[in-house]
Write a protein that holds these residues in place. Structure first.
Motif, PDB file in Angstrom:
ATOM      1  N   SER A 221       0.799  -1.225   0.000  1.00 43.56           N
ATOM      2  CA  SER A 221       0.000   0.000   0.000  1.00 43.56           C
ATOM      3  C   SER A 221       0.830   1.272   0.000  1.00 43.56           C
ATOM      4  O   SER A 221       0.295   2.351  -0.265  1.00 43.56           O
ATOM      5  N   ALA A 222       2.118   1.174   0.323  1.00 42.49           N
ATOM      6  CA  ALA A 222       2.980   2.352   0.394  1.00 42.49           C
ATOM      7  C   ALA A 222       4.138   2.202  -0.578  1.00 42.49           C
ATOM      8  O   ALA A 222       4.481   1.095  -1.011  1.00 42.49           O
ATOM      9  N   SER A 223       4.766   3.320  -0.929  1.00 44.33           N
ATOM     10  CA  SER A 223       5.883   3.308  -1.873  1.00 44.33           C
ATOM     11  C   SER A 223       7.072   2.565  -1.285  1.00 44.33           C
ATOM     12  O   SER A 223       7.322   2.616  -0.079  1.00 44.33           O
ATOM     13  N   GLU A 224       7.806   1.844  -2.163  1.00 38.41           N
ATOM     14  CA  GLU A 224       8.968   1.076  -1.739  1.00 38.41           C
ATOM     15  C   GLU A 224      10.065   1.180  -2.793  1.00 38.41           C
ATOM     16  O   GLU A 224       9.786   1.367  -3.990  1.00 38.41           O
ATOM     17  N   SER A 225      11.312   1.007  -2.344  1.00 36.58           N
ATOM     18  CA  SER A 225      12.461   0.892  -3.235  1.00 36.58           C
ATOM     19  C   SER A 225      13.019  -0.518  -3.086  1.00 36.58           C
ATOM     20  O   SER A 225      13.299  -0.959  -1.967  1.00 36.58           O
ATOM     21  N   GLY A 241      -1.612   4.839  -5.256  1.00 37.67           N
ATOM     22  CA  GLY A 241      -0.812   5.754  -4.455  1.00 37.67           C
ATOM     23  C   GLY A 241       0.600   5.277  -4.209  1.00 37.67           C
ATOM     24  O   GLY A 241       1.461   6.065  -3.800  1.00 37.67           O
ATOM     25  N   ALA A 242       0.879   3.995  -4.454  1.00 36.71           N
ATOM     26  CA  ALA A 242       2.207   3.436  -4.187  1.00 36.71           C
ATOM     27  C   ALA A 242       3.067   3.483  -5.450  1.00 36.71           C
ATOM     28  O   ALA A 242       2.594   3.203  -6.553  1.00 36.71           O
ATOM     29  N   THR A 243       4.325   3.805  -5.270  1.00 41.58           N
ATOM     30  CA  THR A 243       5.323   3.754  -6.339  1.00 41.58           C
ATOM     31  C   THR A 243       6.386   2.734  -5.966  1.00 41.58           C
ATOM     32  O   THR A 243       6.938   2.786  -4.862  1.00 41.58           O
ATOM     33  N   ILE A 244       6.650   1.798  -6.858  1.00 39.30           N
ATOM     34  CA  ILE A 244       7.717   0.816  -6.653  1.00 39.30           C
ATOM     35  C   ILE A 244       8.878   1.204  -7.563  1.00 39.30           C
ATOM     36  O   ILE A 244       8.730   1.269  -8.782  1.00 39.30           O
ATOM     37  N   THR A 245      10.029   1.476  -6.949  1.00 36.61           N
ATOM     38  CA  THR A 245      11.233   1.860  -7.680  1.00 36.61           C
ATOM     39  C   THR A 245      12.258   0.739  -7.553  1.00 36.61           C
ATOM     40  O   THR A 245      12.604   0.333  -6.448  1.00 36.61           O
ATOM     41  N   ILE A 246      12.717   0.205  -8.684  1.00 36.37           N
ATOM     42  CA  ILE A 246      13.662  -0.909  -8.701  1.00 36.37           C
ATOM     43  C   ILE A 246      15.056  -0.361  -8.985  1.00 36.37           C
ATOM     44  O   ILE A 246      15.250   0.378  -9.964  1.00 36.37           O
ATOM     45  N   GLN A 247      16.018  -0.743  -8.158  1.00 36.63           N
ATOM     46  CA  GLN A 247      17.390  -0.282  -8.350  1.00 36.63           C
ATOM     47  C   GLN A 247      18.110  -1.134  -9.399  1.00 36.63           C
ATOM     48  O   GLN A 247      17.822  -2.323  -9.561  1.00 36.63           O
ATOM     49  N   THR A 266      -0.963   3.617  -9.414  1.00 41.31           N
ATOM     50  CA  THR A 266       0.376   3.223  -8.979  1.00 41.31           C
ATOM     51  C   THR A 266       1.387   3.596 -10.055  1.00 41.31           C
ATOM     52  O   THR A 266       1.021   3.932 -11.189  1.00 41.31           O
ATOM     53  N   THR A 267       2.660   3.481  -9.704  1.00 43.63           N
ATOM     54  CA  THR A 267       3.736   3.707 -10.662  1.00 43.63           C
ATOM     55  C   THR A 267       4.811   2.650 -10.457  1.00 43.63           C
ATOM     56  O   THR A 267       5.170   2.335  -9.319  1.00 43.63           O
ATOM     57  N   LEU A 268       5.310   2.097 -11.561  1.00 44.62           N
ATOM     58  CA  LEU A 268       6.449   1.198 -11.537  1.00 44.62           C
ATOM     59  C   LEU A 268       7.601   1.855 -12.286  1.00 44.62           C
ATOM     60  O   LEU A 268       7.460   2.202 -13.464  1.00 44.62           O
ATOM     61  N   ILE A 269       8.730   2.021 -11.582  1.00 47.68           N
ATOM     62  CA  ILE A 269       9.945   2.555 -12.196  1.00 47.68           C
ATOM     63  C   ILE A 269      10.998   1.467 -12.120  1.00 47.68           C
ATOM     64  O   ILE A 269      11.531   1.170 -11.040  1.00 47.68           O
ATOM     65  N   SER A 270      11.263   0.829 -13.250  1.00 50.94           N
ATOM     66  CA  SER A 270      12.226  -0.274 -13.322  1.00 50.94           C
ATOM     67  C   SER A 270      13.311   0.141 -14.306  1.00 50.94           C
ATOM     68  O   SER A 270      13.275  -0.214 -15.481  1.00 50.94           O
TER      69      SER A 270
END
Length: 585
Positions: A221-225, A241-247, A266-270
């Motif tokens: 439910s919350a943004s994570e890296s 509302g959650a954004t998942i950012t992949i390093q 949501t947003t996915l940044i990979s």
């Protein structure tokens, strides 16, 4: 996952293949319990089997007419002293079955099927039932084959010392017809001899993983890296509302049957790099991975589609209709998504990357060895460049329901059938259409939204697989295609059926595209402009490399997609070099 592995054992398997593929000192605080569990996992036998079979009439003649279409079913048999389990990409119970369609006709590959399964005993018997097409049935639908015409069985006795020996198939018999095994490859778990791995193969195979991956399950439910290693368990839902950012350099493992859904909002940044790609892959150990091991990525946006409907998956989610925004909620660079397409719900085979009504930006992204489609978009919009689809078993690029976007520098490369996995009855390079059963022009509820991609610079390489088509462009498509190369598909097909004929015909344009088949323009339709030429007589890229050298991607010689034809095809240069993955399992 059918209760086969506990979570700890899956983690142990990941650690096991890390230990087996890295030559480095381990940290002194390594978990001894996990190491012992890993060794236990590696001691459990499993053989992955791929067989090419030609189906013939009782007299030994290969099928040549539609009256000889056959669907072949394989079910688990029990040996006198041992009982094993077989699978097509997941472990079967005694009530489940593998089904394969042997197509007929004058085209190359008639009567040929590829059977893929796994067994956990060295000797395993399979029962066979052959079925013919019912009266008035659709030859492309396996469920229309209902009449039993033959029964039989065989035993697969794995020979670790000679894994391609045809004599591993023992006692193959079937009534009323002939099944001839023409090729076989049997791989025992733990056998992994990849030469000169690329940066992407190293990441996907866990070379960079330290310790155990972090498990993700249920709802986020919350943004994570995310970094290092991630393990997906079951259906993971990322809420609005959650954004998942992949390093860069992160590897995300999907357990069998798992998938991840990014809900609208949501947003996915990979975003990886050429030196440190991001990889989404199977949790099975390298060498034992198969198309369809896990579900894949599902992204849902708010950028509209030609209708309002529901996604596929265990818990379908609504999407589409009129756009309510255009947020760029899917951003990928140097990302590999492989071995996805698992049937996570009855009748629902997900894709490597499923994009619903999303505004997406993709650059240097690979989908690899998927059981179903590679890239598939329902509505939405996108800017996609430098995309590669390798070893997929159905469509490589599938655009539907009003997708609007710009695509450039695309590569699709089918793998030979003996590399494993069972192709669909119609594996395409491109499959694109407008919408599903619209009530008005290009959409429901007067949305009037056709599928309008602008595609430039594409190279589609097939393996002459039965039923394969380079491009299938259908009703409600109003796109533009230019600078393309299409080679070695069973049919090139620039237009397909208009469905019932009540929807808008195709109005696409194909420019400066070179094909290998003389039948390329045979299916032209009103409103479609086709000025492609059928003049290719040889492979239009520098080399297919280890895809077709008999190793299915394991030797050091990687494909080189630099065009050797008169136009640029998939773009200038061999841009996937060094970071993309090519091994078949």
């Amino acid at each position: 996952m059918k209760g086969i592995f506990k979570k700890g054992l899956v983690i142990a398997s990941l650690l096991a293949f890390t230990l087996s593929t890295v030559n480095c000192e381990k940290k002194k605080d390594d978990d001894t319990g996990l190491l012992l569990a890993a060794l236990f996992f590696l001691s459990q036998n499993e053989w992955s089997v791929t067989m090419d079979i030609t189906v013939k009439q009782a007299g030994g003649t290969v099928m040549t007419t539609a009256t000889h279409n056959r669907a072949i079913e394989f079910t688990q048999g029990v040996n006198a002293s041992v009982q094993g389990s077989v699978s097509k990409d997941l472990v079967l119970t005694t009530n489940e079955r593998i089904r394969a369609l042997a197509t007929s006709g004058a085209q190359a590959g008639a009567g040929k099927i590829t059977l893929s399964f796994k067994q956990n005993t060295q000797s395993q018997r399979l029962n066979i039932t052959s079925k013919s097409l019912k009266s008035g049935g659709n030859a492309d639908l396996i469920d229309d084959y209902t009449t039993d015409v033959g029964t039989g069985s065989f035993t697969l006795v794995a020979n670790d010392a000679d894994p391609t020996n045809l004599n591993q198939v023992v006692g193959l018999t079937i009534t009323n017809q002939v099944l001839e095994v023409t090729a076989i490859r049997v791989v025992r778990r733990g056998s992994y001899n990849l030469a000169s791995p690329t940066a992407g193969e190293n990441v996907c195979d866990g070379i960079r993983l330290t310790g155990s991956p972090t498990t993700k399950t249920g709802t986020i439910s919350a943004s994570e890296s995310w970094s290092n290693g991630i393990l997906l368990s079951g259906t993971v839902n990322v809420e609005s509302g959650a954004t998942i950012t992949i390093q860069p350099g992160t590897v995300i493992f999907g357990q069998r049957g798992s998938s991840i859904f990014f809900k609208s909002g949501t947003t996915l940044i990979s975003k990886g790099t050429a030196a440190l790609p991001i990889c989404w892959t199977s949790s099975s150990s390298p060498g034992s991975r198969s198309p369809g091991d896990w579900g894949g990525i599902v992204m849902i946006g708010n950028s509209g589609a030609s209708r309002a409907s529901n996604t596929e998956g265990t818990t379908p989610v609504g999407y589409g209709g009129a756009a309510t925004g255009s947020s760029n909620n899917l951003q990928m660079e140097y990302t590999i998504i492989e071995f996805a397409g698992n049937e996570v719900a009855p009748g629902d085979e997900l894709n490597n990357l499923s994009i619903y009504a999303s505004n997406s930006t993709l650059s240097n992204v690979q989908v690899h060895r998927g059981l179903d489609d590679g890239f598939e978009a329902w509505g939405g919009s996108g800017t996609w460049t430098n995309l590669i689809a390798t070893g997929g078993l159905d469509d490589d690029y599938d655009l539907d329901e009003g997708f609007q976007g710009t695509l450039s520098n695309l590569i699709a490369h089918k793998y030979p059938t003996n590399c494993g996995g069972t192709s669909s009855t119609d594996p395409h390079g491109f499959e694109m259409d407008g919408t599903h059963s619209p009530t008005s022009a290009c959409g429901d509820n007067n949305l009037a939204r056709c599928t309008t991609p602008t595609v430039s610079g594409f190279t589609l390489i097939g393996q002459n697989i039965s039923g394969s088509q380079g491009m299938r462009l259908r009703e409600g498509l109003a796109g533009t295609f230019s600078n393309g190369l299409i080679y070695n598909f069973n049919t090139t097909y620039l237009s397909g059926s208009d469905g019932t004929g009540t929807y808008p015909a195709k109005s696409y344009t194909v420019n400066n595209t070179v094909l290998a088949q003389s039948t390329a323009s045979a299916a032209s339709t009103t409103g479609a402009t086709n000025n492609a030429s059928a003049s290719l007589t040889a492979l239009p890229i520098t080399s297919e490399g280890n895809v077709t050298d008999g190793s299915c991607g394991f030797t050091a010689t990687k494909p080189n997609y630099t065009s050797t034809a008169s136009n640029a095809g998939g773009g200038a240069g061999n841009w996937p070099s060094g970071w993309a993955a090519f091994r078949a399992r």
